[in-house]
Design an enzyme around this catalytic site. Structure first.
Site, short mmCIF file in Angstrom:
data_model
loop_
_atom_site.label_atom_id
_atom_site.label_comp_id
_atom_site.label_asym_id
_atom_site.label_seq_id
_atom_site.Cartn_x
_atom_site.Cartn_y
_atom_site.Cartn_z
N CYS A 50 0.83 -1.21 0.00
CA CYS A 50 0.00 0.00 0.00
C CYS A 50 0.86 1.26 0.00
O CYS A 50 0.54 2.25 -0.66
CB CYS A 50 -0.92 0.02 1.21
SG CYS A 50 -2.10 -1.34 1.27
N ASP A 140 -20.77 12.01 -14.73
CA ASP A 140 -22.20 11.80 -14.44
C ASP A 140 -22.43 10.89 -13.24
O ASP A 140 -23.55 10.44 -13.01
CB ASP A 140 -22.90 11.22 -15.68
CG ASP A 140 -22.29 9.90 -16.13
OD1 ASP A 140 -21.27 9.46 -15.54
OD2 ASP A 140 -22.82 9.29 -17.08
#
Length: 233
Positions: A50, A140
């Site tokens: 990570c 959107d």
């Protein structure tokens, strides 16, 4: 805690949510606005893979910004832990600070809601860790692409930028991108374009690759980004 995970399909409206982050509380749709966004999850703070991923994402922040894409990460630890971890991330990257927020998902509510749990990887208490999910969300608020990596495999951010280029190109032009395509290379005319419309839509030309079947469906054209005469949808 229930671990029944939701499934998000391409084209679905990405759910709005509120969360605590390293930059304070956010409401996702409000934070995102009408931009593109990438939400990527991480198994836990202070984990090696990570740390390399967030360092890489931070170094590529100008590339995401150039494409109008907001980044936001998620990990199952607390905001305070995130802020301490950011110091390690910056030190590893040689670039102090982090240019995007990290969501605190201590109760794994968002990880469950968005199907991010990795059943193979557990924390010391036996709870499932989050996988390395990637969600790319359009202006959107709909899901344009999702990728799920296991916790043990780091993501390829060059590939993530490549698919963003493809998504943004194909959303506004009647083209698709072939295997291993990179920005600026030839695209393919989508099958829905009729032969009689090709010349008007692609005035810079279309090359048809002959196939044994005799069918003329392998149609290549220059990248419309570098061809401003190419007609938009």
């Amino acid at each position: 805690m229930s671990t029944s995970q939701a499934r998000l399909n391409l084209g679905d409206k990405f759910p709005d949510f509120t969360a605590q982050t390293t930059v304070g509380p956010i409401k996702f749709h409000e934070w995102k606005g009408d931009s593109w966004a990438i939400l990527f999850s991480h198994p836990a703070d202070y984990t090696p893979v990570c740390t390399t991923e967030l360092s890489k994402a931070n170094s590529l922040a100008p590339e995401f910004e150039k494409r109008g894409v907001k980044m936001i990460a998620l990990s199952i630890d607390k905001v305070e832990d995130h802020k301490g971890w950011i110091k390690d991330i910056g030190d590893y990257a040689g670039k102090p600070g982090l240019s995007f927020p990290i969501i605190a998902d201590e109760g794994r509510e968002l990880a469950i809601k968005f199907g991010m749990l990795d059943p193979e990887e557990k924390d010391k208490t036996g709870l499932a860790l989050t996988c390395r999910a990637v969600f790319i969300i359009g202006p959107d608020h709909t899901l344009k692409l999702s990728m799920l990596y296991p916790a043990t495999t780091g993501r390829n951010f060059t590939e993530i930028l490549r698919v963003i280029d493809s998504l943004q190109l194909t959303m506004t032009n009647k083209v698709a991108t072939p295997a291993d395509w990179k920005k600026g290379e030839k695209c393919m005319v989508v099958p829905s374009v009729k032969p009689e419309d090709v010349s008007s839509l692609f005035p810079k030309g279309v090359t048809v690759c002959p196939m044994p079947s005799g069918k003329q469906y392998m149609r290549f054209t220059p990248d419309p980004v570098n061809d401003d005469t190419c007609t938009k949808k």
